[in-house]
Motif scaffolding. Structure first.
Motif, PDB file in Angstrom:
ATOM      1  N   ALA A 107       0.833  -1.199   0.000  1.00  0.00           N
ATOM      2  CA  ALA A 107       0.000   0.000   0.000  1.00  0.00           C
ATOM      3  C   ALA A 107       0.868   1.250   0.000  1.00  0.00           C
ATOM      4  O   ALA A 107       1.801   1.370   0.797  1.00  0.00           O
ATOM      5  CB  ALA A 107      -0.919  -0.008   1.218  1.00  0.00           C
ATOM      6  N   THR A 108       0.557   2.150  -0.913  1.00  0.00           N
ATOM      7  CA  THR A 108       1.337   3.365  -1.100  1.00  0.00           C
ATOM      8  C   THR A 108       0.385   4.549  -1.192  1.00  0.00           C
ATOM      9  O   THR A 108      -0.174   4.815  -2.249  1.00  0.00           O
ATOM     10  CB  THR A 108       2.168   3.260  -2.400  1.00  0.00           C
ATOM     11  N   PRO A 109       0.177   5.258  -0.072  1.00  0.00           N
ATOM     12  CA  PRO A 109      -0.765   6.383  -0.113  1.00  0.00           C
ATOM     13  C   PRO A 109      -0.234   7.547  -0.937  1.00  0.00           C
ATOM     14  O   PRO A 109       0.901   7.967  -0.766  1.00  0.00           O
ATOM     15  CB  PRO A 109      -0.906   6.772   1.364  1.00  0.00           C
ATOM     16  N   MET A 110      -1.064   8.026  -1.845  1.00  0.00           N
ATOM     17  CA  MET A 110      -0.698   9.148  -2.709  1.00  0.00           C
ATOM     18  C   MET A 110      -1.443  10.428  -2.322  1.00  0.00           C
ATOM     19  O   MET A 110      -1.217  11.474  -2.912  1.00  0.00           O
ATOM     20  CB  MET A 110      -1.007   8.811  -4.166  1.00  0.00           C
ATOM     21  N   ASN A 111      -2.366  10.293  -1.356  1.00  0.00           N
ATOM     22  CA  ASN A 111      -3.117  11.453  -0.896  1.00  0.00           C
ATOM     23  C   ASN A 111      -3.742  11.119   0.467  1.00  0.00           C
ATOM     24  O   ASN A 111      -3.632   9.990   0.956  1.00  0.00           O
ATOM     25  CB  ASN A 111      -4.192  11.860  -1.919  1.00  0.00           C
ATOM     26  N   GLU A 112      -4.393  12.098   1.057  1.00  0.00           N
ATOM     27  CA  GLU A 112      -4.962  11.936   2.394  1.00  0.00           C
ATOM     28  C   GLU A 112      -6.043  10.851   2.443  1.00  0.00           C
ATOM     29  O   GLU A 112      -6.123  10.086   3.405  1.00  0.00           O
ATOM     30  CB  GLU A 112      -5.548  13.273   2.865  1.00  0.00           C
ATOM     31  N   GLU A 113      -6.851  10.759   1.410  1.00  0.00           N
ATOM     32  CA  GLU A 113      -7.921   9.761   1.381  1.00  0.00           C
ATOM     33  C   GLU A 113      -7.355   8.335   1.370  1.00  0.00           C
ATOM     34  O   GLU A 113      -7.833   7.457   2.094  1.00  0.00           O
ATOM     35  CB  GLU A 113      -8.824   9.993   0.168  1.00  0.00           C
ATOM     36  N   GLU A 114      -6.326   8.100   0.569  1.00  0.00           N
ATOM     37  CA  GLU A 114      -5.691   6.788   0.540  1.00  0.00           C
ATOM     38  C   GLU A 114      -4.993   6.493   1.862  1.00  0.00           C
ATOM     39  O   GLU A 114      -5.024   5.364   2.354  1.00  0.00           O
ATOM     40  CB  GLU A 114      -4.702   6.699  -0.624  1.00  0.00           C
ATOM     41  N   ASN A 115      -4.363   7.512   2.442  1.00  0.00           N
ATOM     42  CA  ASN A 115      -3.706   7.340   3.739  1.00  0.00           C
ATOM     43  C   ASN A 115      -4.725   6.904   4.787  1.00  0.00           C
ATOM     44  O   ASN A 115      -4.465   6.008   5.599  1.00  0.00           O
ATOM     45  CB  ASN A 115      -3.021   8.647   4.154  1.00  0.00           C
TER      46      ASN A 115
END
Length: 192
Positions: A107-115
């Motif tokens: 998992a690689t968050p690219m923005n706050e929603e993914e985080n």
């Protein structure tokens, strides 16, 4: 029981075989062809309609599987990404290998929603999570595991602080990040 990714791969394989079969019989499926070469034509679009129905059925079944997995807390969908966890802990290399075996990556968050979606797994299992981020050759400079520079970060206060000794990145249960030794055991969360 097959994993969600396995169902997707099976569906794509079936679609690929069906599409290959269609391309081998021009004129029969409503695709223009030469009757002298290809033989007599069938009813226009008959098999194309069957193919459309089969694809629609597969799409419906995949959506149902996705809903069941989401209901059970096994996956979270954000934009075009699907995050999933097996609930197991592993070191960084083993976690990455597990994700890759199923056609994904860590998992690689690219923005706050993914985080936030990844943080939900950390909270659900009450475990820190390895992210698909590693320290580059220059101490303190972190990159996505595909080598691209970070475009989003959520470091905990005074982090990263490993100065080249902590090459991996973990997410705390509150969603902030810390650089960490890659050999510790953390929750595996993959993205697809």
């Amino acid at each position: 029981m097959l994993s969600y990714s396995s169902y997707i791969l099976l569906g794509l394989a079936a679609l690929s075989v069906t599409c290959h079969a269609v391309s081998n019989y021009p004129g029969v499926f409503g695709i223009p062809g030469n009757p002298a070469v290809d033989g007599p034509r069938g009813p226009p679009g008959f098999l194309a309609a069957q193919l459309y129905n089969a694809v629609s059925n597969l799409q419906h079944q995949l959506l149902q599987l996705e809903a069941v997995l989401a209901l059970n807390g096994k996956i979270r969908k954000v934009g075009n990404k699907i995050f999933a966890s097996n609930g197991k802990k592993a070191d960084f290399a083993s976690a990455l290998r597990t994700c890759e075996e199923f056609g994904g990556t860590l998992a690689t968050p690219m923005n706050e929603e993914e985080n936030k979606a990844i943080m939900d797994f950390a909270k659900q299992y009450n475990q820190y999570v390895f992210l698909g981020i590693r320290e580059g050759d220059t101490p303190g400079q972190f990159k996505y595991i595909n080598g691209m520079p970070l475009t989003y970060s959520n470091w905990y206060q005074h982090q990263p602080d490993g100065k080249g000794k902590e090459k991996c990145v973990e997410m705390y249960t509150v969603g902030t990040w810390n650089d960490r030794n890659c050999k510790v055991q953390r929750l595996t969360v993959c993205e697809f």
